[in-house]
Design a protein around this motif. Structure first.
Motif, PDB file in Angstrom:
ATOM      1  N   SER A  30      79.749 104.467  54.062  1.00 20.77           N
ATOM      2  CA  SER A  30      79.679 104.167  52.689  1.00 20.77           C
ATOM      3  C   SER A  30      78.019 104.344  52.215  1.00 20.77           C
ATOM      4  N   THR A  31      77.105 104.167  53.327  1.00 23.43           N
ATOM      5  CA  THR A  31      75.763 104.407  53.128  1.00 23.43           C
ATOM      6  C   THR A  31      75.633 105.747  52.927  1.00 23.43           C
ATOM      7  N   ASP A  84      75.960 101.100  62.499  1.00 25.35           N
ATOM      8  CA  ASP A  84      76.876  99.785  62.449  1.00 25.35           C
ATOM      9  C   ASP A  84      75.976  98.696  63.008  1.00 25.35           C
ATOM     10  N   LYS A  94      77.152 103.391  66.229  1.00 25.66           N
ATOM     11  CA  LYS A  94      77.624 104.053  65.210  1.00 25.66           C
ATOM     12  C   LYS A  94      79.152 104.376  65.535  1.00 25.66           C
ATOM     13  N   GLY A  95      79.941 104.944  64.563  1.00 25.04           N
ATOM     14  CA  GLY A  95      81.226 105.207  64.609  1.00 25.04           C
ATOM     15  C   GLY A  95      82.353 104.407  64.053  1.00 25.04           C
ATOM     16  N   GLU A 103      78.630 113.145  64.283  1.00 28.47           N
ATOM     17  CA  GLU A 103      77.277 112.647  63.973  1.00 28.47           C
ATOM     18  C   GLU A 103      76.240 112.665  64.991  1.00 28.47           C
ATOM     19  N   LYS A 121      72.410  95.027  59.420  1.00 33.05           N
ATOM     20  CA  LYS A 121      72.726  96.045  60.448  1.00 33.05           C
ATOM     21  C   LYS A 121      71.718  95.832  61.479  1.00 33.05           C
TER      22      LYS A 121
HETATM   23  C1  5RP Z   1      80.606 106.466  60.966  1.00 35.27           C
HETATM   24  C2  5RP Z   1      79.325 105.644  60.981  1.00 35.27           C
HETATM   25  C3  5RP Z   1      78.464 105.045  59.824  1.00 35.27           C
HETATM   26  O1  5RP Z   1      77.398 105.403  59.830  1.00 35.27           O
HETATM   27  C4  5RP Z   1      78.589 103.775  60.164  1.00 35.27           C
HETATM   28  O2  5RP Z   1      80.018 103.131  60.534  1.00 35.27           O
HETATM   29  C5  5RP Z   1      78.060 102.745  59.056  1.00 35.27           C
HETATM   30  O3  5RP Z   1      79.022 103.002  57.752  1.00 35.27           O
HETATM   31  P1  5RP Z   1      78.625 102.191  56.721  1.00 35.27           P
HETATM   32  O4  5RP Z   1      77.466 102.936  56.063  1.00 35.27           O
HETATM   33  O5  5RP Z   1      79.901 102.417  55.542  1.00 35.27           O
HETATM   34  O6  5RP Z   1      78.266 100.655  56.960  1.00 35.27           O
HETATM   35  O7  5RP Z   1      78.717 105.868  62.160  1.00 35.27           O
HETATM   36  O8  5RP Z   1      81.207 107.008  61.813  1.00 35.27           O
END
Ligand code: 5RP
Length: 223
Positions: A30-31, A84, A94-95, A103, A121
């Motif tokens: 989302s970011t 995350d 992440k993930g 990534e 985070k």
């Molecule tokens: C996706 C990721 C994202 O960068 C991580 O989950 C953060 O997500 P968000 O920006 O939605 O909080 O690693 O695989």
């Protein structure tokens, strides 16, 4: 400010790290989506982007940003993505969105990883967020046993009653209940288990900069 407003603020702040005339590596989530929207507005300044997932590639294309295959590119100046969790050394989990392997690949060819994250985070110790591990499906049970032997509690990620399948046709094991005091060592240890495609620990190559969205504004933390 809402969490989305904080994500939007860091996504916009990341635009100043994009190098004119170059290709930018773009993350997933989302970011990262807010970043893609901002990138669309300055698309004429850049050559294009490399995407870390099918979803990101589709969003970039929809905003008129040319998407390059990573095989066409030797090096990129920056990779910009969310996380995350991020600790005070720039190591990340992440993930959460399932795109950890691509990534990590795209980040590996970037000179700098720019992490964009809202303040929730930032953590002292990584591990409260379940650590994702992508596996080759036939190795799900053997890797689960090996991870249990390391003291983790792996849970197969599911979607609509079936295992979640990544863009690479892999499965994901989410590791609960960890307190990761040595993220580099754990990244190496999990990486070498047969059947593991990649682990969502980004410590051996962590963030160079974190743009952290706070109530007081965007804080740039350099590592
Ligand atoms: C996706 C990721 C994202 O960068 C991580 O989950 C953060 O997500 P968000 O920006 O939605 O909080 O690693 O695989």
């Amino acid at each position: 400010m809402t969490q989305d407003e904080l994500k939007q603020a860091v996504a916009h702040a990341a635009i100043r790290y994009v190098v004119d005339g170059e290709i930018v590596g773009v993350g997933t989530g989302s970011t990262a989506n807010f970043f893609i929207d901002a990138l669309g507005e300055i698309r004429h300044r850049i050559k294009g982007a490399v995407a870390s997932s099918e979803a990101t590639a589709a969003r970039l294309a929809a905003r008129g940003v040319p998407v390059f295959d990573l095989n066409e590119i030797d090096q990129i100046p920056v990779y910009i993505d969310g996380a995350d969790e991020i600790d005070h050394s720039g190591a990340m989990i992440k993930g959460g969105g399932g795109a950890l392997t691509r990534e990590k690949i795209v980040a590996s060819v970037a000179e700098k990883f720019i992490c964009i994250a809202d303040q929730s985070k930032l953590v002292d110790v990584l591990g409260k967020y379940p650590l994702p591990v992508e596996v080759i499906p036939m190795a799900t049970s053997s890797v689960t046993r090996a991870l249990r032997a390391l003291g983790a509690d792996p849970v197969l990620r599911m979607r609509d009653g079936a295992p979640y399948v990544t863009d690479n046709q892999g499965y994901i094991l989410d590791l609960n209940g960890l307190q990761i005091h040595d993220p580099k060592a754990l990244e190496q240890q999990i990486n070498q288990l047969p059947g593991v495609v990649s682990v969502g620990l980004f410590a051996l190559k962590g963030a160079a900069v974190c743009l952290l969205g706070t109530e007081q504004g965007v804080r740039a933390i350099e590592y």
